[in-house]
Design a protein around this motif. Structure first.
Motif, PDB file in Angstrom:
ATOM      1  N   ARG A  83       0.833  -1.215   0.000  1.00  0.00           N
ATOM      2  CA  ARG A  83       0.000   0.000   0.000  1.00  0.00           C
ATOM      3  C   ARG A  83       0.865   1.262   0.000  1.00  0.00           C
ATOM      4  NH1 ARG A  83      -4.457  -0.493   4.607  1.00  0.00           N
ATOM      5  NH2 ARG A  83      -2.612  -1.075   5.833  1.00  0.00           N
ATOM      6  N   ALA A  84       0.472   2.216  -0.810  1.00  0.00           N
ATOM      7  CA  ALA A  84       1.223   3.474  -0.909  1.00  0.00           C
ATOM      8  C   ALA A  84       1.201   4.229   0.415  1.00  0.00           C
ATOM      9  CB  ALA A  84       0.635   4.337  -2.025  1.00  0.00           C
ATOM     10  N   ARG A  85       0.087   4.155   1.124  1.00  0.00           N
ATOM     11  CA  ARG A  85      -0.023   4.846   2.403  1.00  0.00           C
ATOM     12  C   ARG A  85       1.017   4.316   3.401  1.00  0.00           C
ATOM     13  NH1 ARG A  85      -2.494   3.529   7.144  1.00  0.00           N
ATOM     14  NH2 ARG A  85      -3.183   5.253   8.495  1.00  0.00           N
ATOM     15  N   THR A  86       1.200   3.006   3.420  1.00  0.00           N
ATOM     16  CA  THR A  86       2.190   2.403   4.313  1.00  0.00           C
ATOM     17  C   THR A  86       3.593   2.875   3.966  1.00  0.00           C
ATOM     18  OG1 THR A  86       0.810   0.428   4.596  1.00  0.00           O
ATOM     19  CG2 THR A  86       3.143   0.220   5.145  1.00  0.00           C
ATOM     20  N   TRP A  87       3.910   2.933   2.677  1.00  0.00           N
ATOM     21  CA  TRP A  87       5.227   3.403   2.243  1.00  0.00           C
ATOM     22  C   TRP A  87       5.438   4.866   2.620  1.00  0.00           C
ATOM     23  CZ3 TRP A  87       9.357   0.760   0.572  1.00  0.00           C
ATOM     24  CH2 TRP A  87       9.171  -0.558   0.172  1.00  0.00           C
ATOM     25  N   GLY A  88       4.374   5.650   2.554  1.00  0.00           N
ATOM     26  CA  GLY A  88       4.492   7.048   2.940  1.00  0.00           C
ATOM     27  C   GLY A  88       4.850   7.212   4.410  1.00  0.00           C
ATOM     28  N   HIS A  89       4.154   6.466   5.269  1.00  0.00           N
ATOM     29  CA  HIS A  89       4.459   6.534   6.701  1.00  0.00           C
ATOM     30  C   HIS A  89       5.839   5.957   7.000  1.00  0.00           C
ATOM     31  CE1 HIS A  89       0.630   8.134   7.764  1.00  0.00           C
ATOM     32  NE2 HIS A  89      -0.060   7.046   7.450  1.00  0.00           N
ATOM     33  N   LEU A  90       6.220   4.915   6.297  1.00  0.00           N
ATOM     34  CA  LEU A  90       7.535   4.323   6.521  1.00  0.00           C
ATOM     35  C   LEU A  90       8.663   5.257   6.093  1.00  0.00           C
ATOM     36  CD1 LEU A  90       7.002   0.591   5.452  1.00  0.00           C
ATOM     37  CD2 LEU A  90       7.478   1.456   7.751  1.00  0.00           C
ATOM     38  N   THR A  91       8.402   6.121   5.118  1.00  0.00           N
ATOM     39  CA  THR A  91       9.413   7.095   4.711  1.00  0.00           C
ATOM     40  C   THR A  91       9.744   8.035   5.870  1.00  0.00           C
ATOM     41  OG1 THR A  91       8.658   7.021   2.409  1.00  0.00           O
ATOM     42  CG2 THR A  91       9.943   8.939   3.076  1.00  0.00           C
ATOM     43  N   VAL A  92       8.712   8.474   6.584  1.00  0.00           N
ATOM     44  CA  VAL A  92       8.924   9.325   7.759  1.00  0.00           C
ATOM     45  C   VAL A  92       9.627   8.544   8.863  1.00  0.00           C
ATOM     46  CG1 VAL A  92       7.800  10.753   9.510  1.00  0.00           C
ATOM     47  CG2 VAL A  92       6.888  10.694   7.178  1.00  0.00           C
ATOM     48  N   ALA A  93       9.164   7.305   9.097  1.00  0.00           N
ATOM     49  CA  ALA A  93       9.764   6.471  10.139  1.00  0.00           C
ATOM     50  C   ALA A  93      11.231   6.180   9.840  1.00  0.00           C
ATOM     51  CB  ALA A  93       8.986   5.170  10.277  1.00  0.00           C
ATOM     52  N   ALA A  94      11.558   5.946   8.573  1.00  0.00           N
ATOM     53  CA  ALA A  94      12.947   5.667   8.188  1.00  0.00           C
ATOM     54  C   ALA A  94      13.846   6.852   8.511  1.00  0.00           C
ATOM     55  CB  ALA A  94      13.012   5.347   6.695  1.00  0.00           C
ATOM     56  N   PHE A  95      13.329   8.049   8.299  1.00  0.00           N
ATOM     57  CA  PHE A  95      14.108   9.251   8.610  1.00  0.00           C
ATOM     58  C   PHE A  95      14.307   9.395  10.121  1.00  0.00           C
ATOM     59  CE2 PHE A  95      14.184  13.803   9.721  1.00  0.00           C
ATOM     60  CZ  PHE A  95      15.363  14.165   9.096  1.00  0.00           C
ATOM     61  N   LEU A  96      13.237   9.226  10.885  1.00  0.00           N
ATOM     62  CA  LEU A  96      13.292   9.464  12.330  1.00  0.00           C
ATOM     63  C   LEU A  96      14.015   8.361  13.097  1.00  0.00           C
ATOM     64  CD1 LEU A  96       9.649  10.778  12.920  1.00  0.00           C
ATOM     65  CD2 LEU A  96      11.757  12.121  12.948  1.00  0.00           C
ATOM     66  N   LEU A  97      13.924   7.121  12.632  1.00  0.00           N
ATOM     67  CA  LEU A  97      14.477   5.991  13.376  1.00  0.00           C
ATOM     68  C   LEU A  97      15.817   5.496  12.839  1.00  0.00           C
ATOM     69  CD1 LEU A  97      11.226   3.891  13.965  1.00  0.00           C
ATOM     70  CD2 LEU A  97      12.555   5.123  15.685  1.00  0.00           C
ATOM     71  N   ASN A  98      16.159   5.894  11.627  1.00  0.00           N
ATOM     72  CA  ASN A  98      17.400   5.376  11.035  1.00  0.00           C
ATOM     73  C   ASN A  98      18.284   6.481  10.471  1.00  0.00           C
ATOM     74  OD1 ASN A  98      15.085   3.048  10.032  1.00  0.00           O
ATOM     75  ND2 ASN A  98      16.771   2.396  11.334  1.00  0.00           N
ATOM     76  N   ALA A  99      17.834   7.131   9.408  1.00  0.00           N
ATOM     77  CA  ALA A  99      18.699   8.090   8.710  1.00  0.00           C
ATOM     78  C   ALA A  99      19.168   9.216   9.627  1.00  0.00           C
ATOM     79  CB  ALA A  99      17.963   8.666   7.500  1.00  0.00           C
ATOM     80  N   LEU A 100      18.237   9.820  10.375  1.00  0.00           N
ATOM     81  CA  LEU A 100      18.597  10.957  11.225  1.00  0.00           C
ATOM     82  C   LEU A 100      19.439  10.557  12.434  1.00  0.00           C
ATOM     83  CD1 LEU A 100      18.414  13.957  11.910  1.00  0.00           C
ATOM     84  CD2 LEU A 100      16.223  13.493  13.043  1.00  0.00           C
ATOM     85  N   PRO A 101      18.982   9.634  13.292  1.00  0.00           N
ATOM     86  CA  PRO A 101      19.801   9.324  14.478  1.00  0.00           C
ATOM     87  C   PRO A 101      21.130   8.676  14.140  1.00  0.00           C
ATOM     88  CG  PRO A 101      17.940   7.799  14.298  1.00  0.00           C
ATOM     89  CD  PRO A 101      17.707   8.890  13.298  1.00  0.00           C
TER      90      PRO A 101
END
Length: 313
Positions: A83-101
């Motif tokens: 689902r596109a909606r799931t990918w959209g939320h995961l994009t934010v989660a990837a930034f906050l939980l992985n890329a940024l920290p």
């Protein structure tokens, strides 16, 4: 022997025995392994940044971590979310939980010791409680948890040597490490509010999340770094270990622990990470240790533990 009994015995003789369940490593050993892997991650970050730029260390970490998750998904025949909606939320989660920290910790360790970065990581439960009071209406504070919050931040001030005017402390690097620890609970609260009940498996969601974080760093890294002129072997090995073990394998162990012993017991690993990170930094890297660091770390861990005490029903 009756005919019926003989028939059953004959059938039993010709029917293959059901496969024995594969013996699993005791959860306590897996818990200890996870503590060691995550505790040594801060040492590996420090070694990696000795040879490569922080964004390059983070990108390498995500590439190898994603590879481990992809292999696990292939073995278990898991599919990525559709689902596109799931990918959209995961994009934010990837930034906050992985890329940024991950990037913030890598940059912070350019100027602060790995021991301090590991202790800053232990403040995540403290930040999480503060944020949950605002974002999660069902998470009501108790006196014990509020006391834990105060004790925890007192421990942070002890680690930083506040009464000495933060003498000898790099403010920028420390702030980055604390912001990295703040990013984790923000990400988990976001996931809780947007992806709970999505119907996707944890492995599928995490695999997609790491894939997205890798893509984010793949875009950012070339913009802010240049291709290394030489490749140092030890930092490369540190980055490989950081990704394959500290990101990929650690996530698989963590989910196995949560499924077997529950999230409350599994999250206790948080309290062992700064102890191992401190021991590794001092023993392997020869980092100096003031008395305020271990004393403050103990206070932080006591406060963090108290913030996790649940209200009795």
């Amino acid at each position: 022997m009756t005919t019926a009994t003989a028939s059953r015995d004959a059938a039993a003789a010709t029917t293959p025995a059901p496969p024995r369940p594969r013996a699993r490593l005791d959860w306590r050993l897996r818990f200890a392994a996870l503590s060691l892997i995550w505790g040594f991650s801060f040492l590996l970050i420090k070694v990696g940044t000795d040879g490569y730029a922080p964004f390059q260390v983070t990108l390498g970490r995500l590439v190898f971590g994603t590879a481990v998750l992809a292999a696990a998904m292939a073995v278990k025949r898991e599919r990525l979310p559709r689902r596109a909606r799931t990918w959209g939320h995961l994009t934010v989660a990837a930034f906050l939980l992985n890329a940024l920290p991950f990037s913030l910790f890598a940059y912070s360790e350019l100027t602060i010791p790995s021991t301090l970065a590991g202790i800053c990581n232990a403040t995540s439960p403290l930040w999480g409680m503060v944020l949950s009071l605002v974002a999660l209406s069902e998470d009501r504070p108790t006196r014990v948890r509020v006391a834990g919050l105060g004790i925890g931040f007192l421990g942070v001030l002890t680690v930083l040597g506040a009464w000495q005017g933060f003498h000898g402390l790099d403010a920028t690097g420390t702030a980055m490490a604390l912001l990295a620890s703040l990013s984790y609970p923000i990400g988990w609260i976001y996931i809780r509010r947007t992806l709970a009940g999505s119907g996707e498996s944890h492995l599928s969601l995490t695999g997609a999340q790491l894939l997205l974080a890798t893509g984010q760093l793949a875009v950012v890294t070339p913009l802010f770094t240049s291709v290394p002129t030489r490749f140092s072997l030890v930092p490369v090995l540190a980055i490989v270990a950081l990704g394959a073990l500290g990101t990929g394998l650690a996530v698989l162990i963590q989910y196995g622990l949560v499924a077997e012993v529950g999230p409350t017991t599994a999250q206790m690993v948080t309290y062992f990470i700064p102890v191992i990170a401190t021991a590794a930094g001092v023993a392997v890297l020869g980092e100096s240790l003031r008395w305020t660091t271990p004393v403050g770390a103990v206070i932080v861990l006591v406060g963090a533990a108290l913030t996790q005490v649940k209200r009795r029903s």
